[in-house]
Scaffold this motif. Structure first.
Motif, PDB file in Angstrom:
ATOM      1  N   ASP A  37       9.971  48.784 -11.632  1.00 56.10           N
ATOM      2  CA  ASP A  37      11.123  48.667 -10.732  1.00 56.10           C
ATOM      3  C   ASP A  37      11.542  47.213 -10.569  1.00 56.10           C
ATOM      4  N   GLN A  38      10.571  46.306 -10.476  1.00 58.04           N
ATOM      5  CA  GLN A  38      10.860  44.877 -10.362  1.00 58.04           C
ATOM      6  C   GLN A  38      11.537  44.368 -11.641  1.00 58.04           C
ATOM      7  N   ILE A  39      11.017  44.771 -12.784  1.00 52.31           N
ATOM      8  CA  ILE A  39      11.597  44.346 -14.056  1.00 52.31           C
ATOM      9  C   ILE A  39      13.042  44.823 -14.157  1.00 52.31           C
ATOM     10  N   TYR A  40      13.285  46.089 -13.827  1.00 50.99           N
ATOM     11  CA  TYR A  40      14.643  46.616 -13.921  1.00 50.99           C
ATOM     12  C   TYR A  40      15.584  45.918 -12.940  1.00 50.99           C
ATOM     13  N   SER A  41      15.115  45.679 -11.736  1.00 52.25           N
ATOM     14  CA  SER A  41      15.938  44.998 -10.738  1.00 52.25           C
ATOM     15  C   SER A  41      16.305  43.595 -11.208  1.00 52.25           C
ATOM     16  N   GLU A  42      15.328  42.854 -11.711  1.00 49.39           N
ATOM     17  CA  GLU A  42      15.590  41.511 -12.230  1.00 49.39           C
ATOM     18  C   GLU A  42      16.498  41.558 -13.457  1.00 49.39           C
ATOM     19  N   PHE A  43      16.279  42.568 -14.303  1.00 52.55           N
ATOM     20  CA  PHE A  43      17.101  42.744 -15.491  1.00 52.55           C
ATOM     21  C   PHE A  43      18.564  42.919 -15.091  1.00 52.55           C
ATOM     22  N   ARG A  44      18.827  43.789 -14.134  1.00 49.87           N
ATOM     23  CA  ARG A  44      20.200  44.062 -13.724  1.00 49.87           C
ATOM     24  C   ARG A  44      20.837  42.871 -13.021  1.00 49.87           C
ATOM     25  N   LYS A  45      20.047  42.071 -12.301  1.00 52.08           N
ATOM     26  CA  LYS A  45      20.589  40.854 -11.688  1.00 52.08           C
ATOM     27  C   LYS A  45      21.012  39.860 -12.772  1.00 52.08           C
ATOM     28  N   THR A  46      20.196  39.748 -13.801  1.00 54.46           N
ATOM     29  CA  THR A  46      20.442  38.770 -14.862  1.00 54.46           C
ATOM     30  C   THR A  46      21.507  39.236 -15.838  1.00 54.46           C
ATOM     31  N   PHE A  47      21.489  40.519 -16.156  1.00 59.94           N
ATOM     32  CA  PHE A  47      22.382  41.076 -17.183  1.00 59.94           C
ATOM     33  C   PHE A  47      23.271  42.155 -16.568  1.00 59.94           C
ATOM     34  N   ARG A  48      24.018  41.788 -15.556  1.00 60.06           N
ATOM     35  CA  ARG A  48      24.848  42.742 -14.805  1.00 60.06           C
ATOM     36  C   ARG A  48      25.757  43.599 -15.685  1.00 60.06           C
ATOM     37  N   ASP A  49      26.376  42.977 -16.664  1.00 59.42           N
ATOM     38  CA  ASP A  49      27.395  43.674 -17.447  1.00 59.42           C
ATOM     39  C   ASP A  49      26.908  44.163 -18.802  1.00 59.42           C
ATOM     40  N   LEU A  50      25.634  44.001 -19.090  1.00 58.90           N
ATOM     41  CA  LEU A  50      25.117  44.417 -20.392  1.00 58.90           C
ATOM     42  C   LEU A  50      25.099  45.940 -20.490  1.00 58.90           C
ATOM     43  N   LYS A  51      25.804  46.433 -21.461  1.00 59.72           N
ATOM     44  CA  LYS A  51      25.840  47.883 -21.723  1.00 59.72           C
ATOM     45  C   LYS A  51      24.538  48.239 -22.435  1.00 59.72           C
ATOM     46  N   ILE A  52      23.737  49.148 -21.895  1.00 59.66           N
ATOM     47  CA  ILE A  52      22.420  49.414 -22.470  1.00 59.66           C
ATOM     48  C   ILE A  52      22.318  50.707 -23.262  1.00 59.66           C
ATOM     49  N   ASP A  53      23.329  51.564 -23.196  1.00 62.58           N
ATOM     50  CA  ASP A  53      23.237  52.802 -23.969  1.00 62.58           C
ATOM     51  C   ASP A  53      23.515  52.542 -25.450  1.00 62.58           C
ATOM     52  N   VAL A  54      24.462  51.655 -25.735  1.00 67.38           N
ATOM     53  CA  VAL A  54      24.744  51.238 -27.109  1.00 67.38           C
ATOM     54  C   VAL A  54      24.790  49.710 -27.085  1.00 67.38           C
ATOM     55  N   LEU A  55      23.772  49.090 -27.687  1.00 70.73           N
ATOM     56  CA  LEU A  55      23.645  47.638 -27.649  1.00 70.73           C
ATOM     57  C   LEU A  55      24.468  46.968 -28.733  1.00 70.73           C
ATOM     58  N   ASP A  56      24.992  45.806 -28.399  1.00 70.00           N
ATOM     59  CA  ASP A  56      25.681  44.949 -29.351  1.00 70.00           C
ATOM     60  C   ASP A  56      24.690  43.855 -29.750  1.00 70.00           C
ATOM     61  N   PRO A  57      24.280  43.791 -31.014  1.00 71.36           N
ATOM     62  CA  PRO A  57      23.300  42.779 -31.435  1.00 71.36           C
ATOM     63  C   PRO A  57      23.693  41.356 -31.053  1.00 71.36           C
ATOM     64  N   GLU A  58      24.969  41.062 -31.043  1.00 75.02           N
ATOM     65  CA  GLU A  58      25.422  39.718 -30.682  1.00 75.02           C
ATOM     66  C   GLU A  58      25.049  39.377 -29.243  1.00 75.02           C
ATOM     67  N   GLU A  59      25.050  40.386 -28.365  1.00 77.29           N
ATOM     68  CA  GLU A  59      24.686  40.154 -26.971  1.00 77.29           C
ATOM     69  C   GLU A  59      23.190  39.903 -26.802  1.00 77.29           C
ATOM     70  N   LEU A  60      22.419  40.150 -27.840  1.00 76.91           N
ATOM     71  CA  LEU A  60      20.977  39.923 -27.790  1.00 76.91           C
ATOM     72  C   LEU A  60      20.555  38.682 -28.567  1.00 76.91           C
ATOM     73  N   LYS A  61      21.257  38.369 -29.641  1.00 78.85           N
ATOM     74  CA  LYS A  61      20.810  37.347 -30.585  1.00 78.85           C
ATOM     75  C   LYS A  61      21.596  36.034 -30.547  1.00 78.85           C
TER      76      LYS A  61
END
Length: 106
Positions: A37-61
């Motif tokens: 739960d902590q990891i997900y909460s921090e993840f969403r704070k940091t990556f608010r707009d990151l679409k996670i169902d279909v990832l864009d490699p550019e947004e990761l790399k």
């Protein structure tokens, strides 16, 4: 190169285990760590707009993405084992781990 290969092999092994888990248990009842739960909460704070169902490699790399990912991962040093290992990610969560649908995130 050998270290990267070892990480990739370990990431592949983890991916197989986790895929088997999420395929056999309803993910909403599955906890992989004590701090999910902590990891997900921090993840969403940091990556608010990151679409996670279909990832864009550019947004990761991309360099800007790496500048966000590194500090995010470092927050879990000493909290999560192997916190800084790479991981295999499915680009499209509805599809299996295949060469075309998998990216190695570090």
């Amino acid at each position: 190169p050998r270290v990267e290969l070892a990480w990739a092999m370990k990431a592949h092994q983890h991916a197989q285990v986790y895929f088997n888990l999420i395929s056999s248990v309803d993910p909403k009842f599955l906890n992989l760590t004590k701090v999910d739960d902590q990891i997900y909460s921090e993840f969403r704070k940091t990556f608010r707009d990151l679409k996670i169902d279909v990832l864009d490699p550019e947004e990761l790399k991309s360099e800007p993405a790496k500048e966000k990912w590194r500090p995010f991962c470092l927050r879990f040093e000493g909290v999560v084992e192997d916190f800084n290992y790479g991981t295999l990610l499915r680009l499209d969560c509805r599809k299996d781990y295949t060469e075309e649908n998998t990216i190695f995130g570090e």
